[in-house]
Design a protein around this motif. Structure first.
Motif, mmCIF file in Angstrom:
data_model
loop_
_atom_site.group_PDB
_atom_site.id
_atom_site.type_symbol
_atom_site.label_atom_id
_atom_site.label_comp_id
_atom_site.label_asym_id
_atom_site.label_seq_id
_atom_site.Cartn_x
_atom_site.Cartn_y
_atom_site.Cartn_z
ATOM 1 N N ILE A 3 0.739 -1.124 -0.110
ATOM 2 C CA ILE A 3 -0.031 -0.038 -0.059
ATOM 3 C C ILE A 3 1.049 1.264 0.155
ATOM 4 O O ILE A 3 1.914 1.300 0.953
ATOM 5 N N TYR A 55 -9.735 1.616 -11.348
ATOM 6 C CA TYR A 55 -9.331 2.996 -10.521
ATOM 7 C C TYR A 55 -10.802 3.111 -9.884
ATOM 8 O O TYR A 55 -12.044 3.079 -10.321
ATOM 9 N N VAL A 65 -11.933 9.796 -1.580
ATOM 10 C CA VAL A 65 -10.778 8.669 -1.847
ATOM 11 C C VAL A 65 -10.731 8.318 -3.289
ATOM 12 O O VAL A 65 -11.537 7.928 -3.810
ATOM 13 N N LYS A 66 -9.234 8.261 -3.764
ATOM 14 C CA LYS A 66 -9.043 7.587 -4.881
ATOM 15 C C LYS A 66 -7.944 6.578 -4.738
ATOM 16 O O LYS A 66 -7.037 6.869 -4.051
ATOM 17 N N ILE A 67 -8.464 5.373 -5.419
ATOM 18 C CA ILE A 67 -7.672 4.281 -5.223
ATOM 19 C C ILE A 67 -7.202 3.709 -6.664
ATOM 20 O O ILE A 67 -8.020 3.645 -7.450
ATOM 21 N N LEU A 69 -5.943 0.326 -8.188
ATOM 22 C CA LEU A 69 -5.573 -0.938 -7.739
ATOM 23 C C LEU A 69 -4.862 -1.840 -8.838
ATOM 24 O O LEU A 69 -5.523 -1.827 -10.020
ATOM 25 N N LEU A 74 -1.508 -1.329 -4.348
ATOM 26 C CA LEU A 74 -2.615 -0.392 -4.185
ATOM 27 C C LEU A 74 -1.911 1.059 -4.001
ATOM 28 O O LEU A 74 -1.239 1.151 -2.988
ATOM 29 N N LEU A 76 -2.998 4.922 -3.017
ATOM 30 C CA LEU A 76 -4.255 5.714 -2.428
ATOM 31 C C LEU A 76 -3.454 6.895 -2.207
ATOM 32 O O LEU A 76 -2.599 7.374 -1.836
ATOM 33 N N ASN A 77 -4.830 7.980 -2.396
ATOM 34 C CA ASN A 77 -4.344 9.250 -2.586
ATOM 35 C C ASN A 77 -4.193 10.001 -1.121
ATOM 36 O O ASN A 77 -4.641 9.211 -0.017
ATOM 37 N N PRO A 98 -5.911 -5.706 -1.621
ATOM 38 C CA PRO A 98 -6.106 -4.444 -1.824
ATOM 39 C C PRO A 98 -7.635 -4.204 -1.770
ATOM 40 O O PRO A 98 -8.128 -3.227 -1.296
ATOM 41 N N LEU A 102 -10.311 -1.509 0.750
ATOM 42 C CA LEU A 102 -11.456 -0.699 -0.082
ATOM 43 C C LEU A 102 -12.697 -1.168 0.443
ATOM 44 O O LEU A 102 -13.537 -0.179 0.803
#
Length: 274
Positions: A3, A55, A65-67, A69, A74, A76-77, A98, A102
């Motif tokens: 992560i 995305y 949250v912006k992820i 995968l 992963l 993560l913003n 991941p 989420l």
């Protein structure tokens, strides 16, 4: 699983985590990420970029949250509201893939929405009591604001539900999340319906208040009608009017007024119009 917290507005930072080989393998470009960033600023959504990469964006009043995968990686913003939560989940060994992260973020966002919906329900109950006791114009503005909030929560939950269904994994945790979101979606729908019913109740209460005012004015006009008739009759400009030249004429006039008004009041009371 790895992560990493990155800045999604800078492709260099994202690229440094992906590595050139992985980037070429997944055929991901900054233009794709930038376009999705703009979309995620407006609503929650899910986008499958290719077989290995997806995305995810979750957007509500508390979280954005912006992820990204990518298999077991992963991205993560940066989000200060989630940093300590993620560390707590990692230390508790709740994150294995991941998608576990989420899912946990989904539960966290859902909990926030649930607390706000409960607060909205309390406001609705309070407003309903006020409407039943004493309706006024300010309550209509509050109803509109609460109705907008209810619709907003419904929209947010629906967007979250769409994301969670599309990213669903066949695990008990995911099943619980989707069931919880669906239950909360039902609550949001009920809230919207309740607000519509509350608006109708407010309108009915205002109409009843207007009817009471019109009833009072009608009764008052009817009670005063005999007085107006007698006054108009004895106010005519003729010399040969009855009782006009007698010293007891005024007393007879008052007796007639009291008698007619009393009869009107008695009739109204017997009809139960008072």
């Amino acid at each position: 699983m790895e992560i990493k917290v990155v800045d999604f507005s800078s492709w260099n930072e994202v690229n440094s985590c992906l590595g050139q080989t992985l980037q070429e393998k997944n055929v991901i470009s900054f233009d794709q990420i930038n376009a999705l960033n703009g979309l995620s600023a407006r609503k929650s959504f899910f986008k499958q970029l290719n077989d290995l990469t997806c995305y995810v964006g979750l957007k509500d009043d508390h979280y954005h949250v912006k992820i990204l995968l990518i298999n077991d990686l992963l991205l993560l913003n940066k989000n200060s509201k989630l940093d300590h939560k993620i560390e707590s989940w990692k230390s508790g060994k709740l994150i294995h893939t991941p998608y576990d992260l989420l899912c946990l973020i989904g539960f966290e966002a859902l909990e926030r929405i649930q607390s706000r919906i409960e607060a909205l329900e309390s406001s609705i109950d309070t407003l309903e009591e006020e409407i039943l006791e004493k309706p006024d114009k300010s309550q209509q503005v509050r109803i509109i604001k609460l109705h907008r909030k209810a619709i907003k929560f419904k929209k947010q939950i629906n967007e979250h539900l769409s994301v969670f269904i599309r990213t669903k994994r066949d695990t008990p945790l995911w099943n619980d999340l989707i069931m919880s979101v669906q239950c909360e979606m039902d609550n949001a729908r009920q809230l919207v319906e309740l607000m519509e019913n509350l608006r109708e109740a407010y309108q009915a209460s205002v109409d009843n208040k207007s009817n009471d005012i019109m009833k009072f004015l009608t009764i008052l006009a009817t009670v005063l009608l005999p007085i107006n008739i007698l006054t108009s009759f004895f106010g005519m400009n003729f010399d040969e009017m009855p009782l006009i030249h007698t010293h007891y004429g005024m007393y007879v006039f008052y007796i007639l007024i009291i008698t007619l008004v009393s009869i009107t009041v008695i009739v109204f009371r017997r009809k139960k119009w008072f």
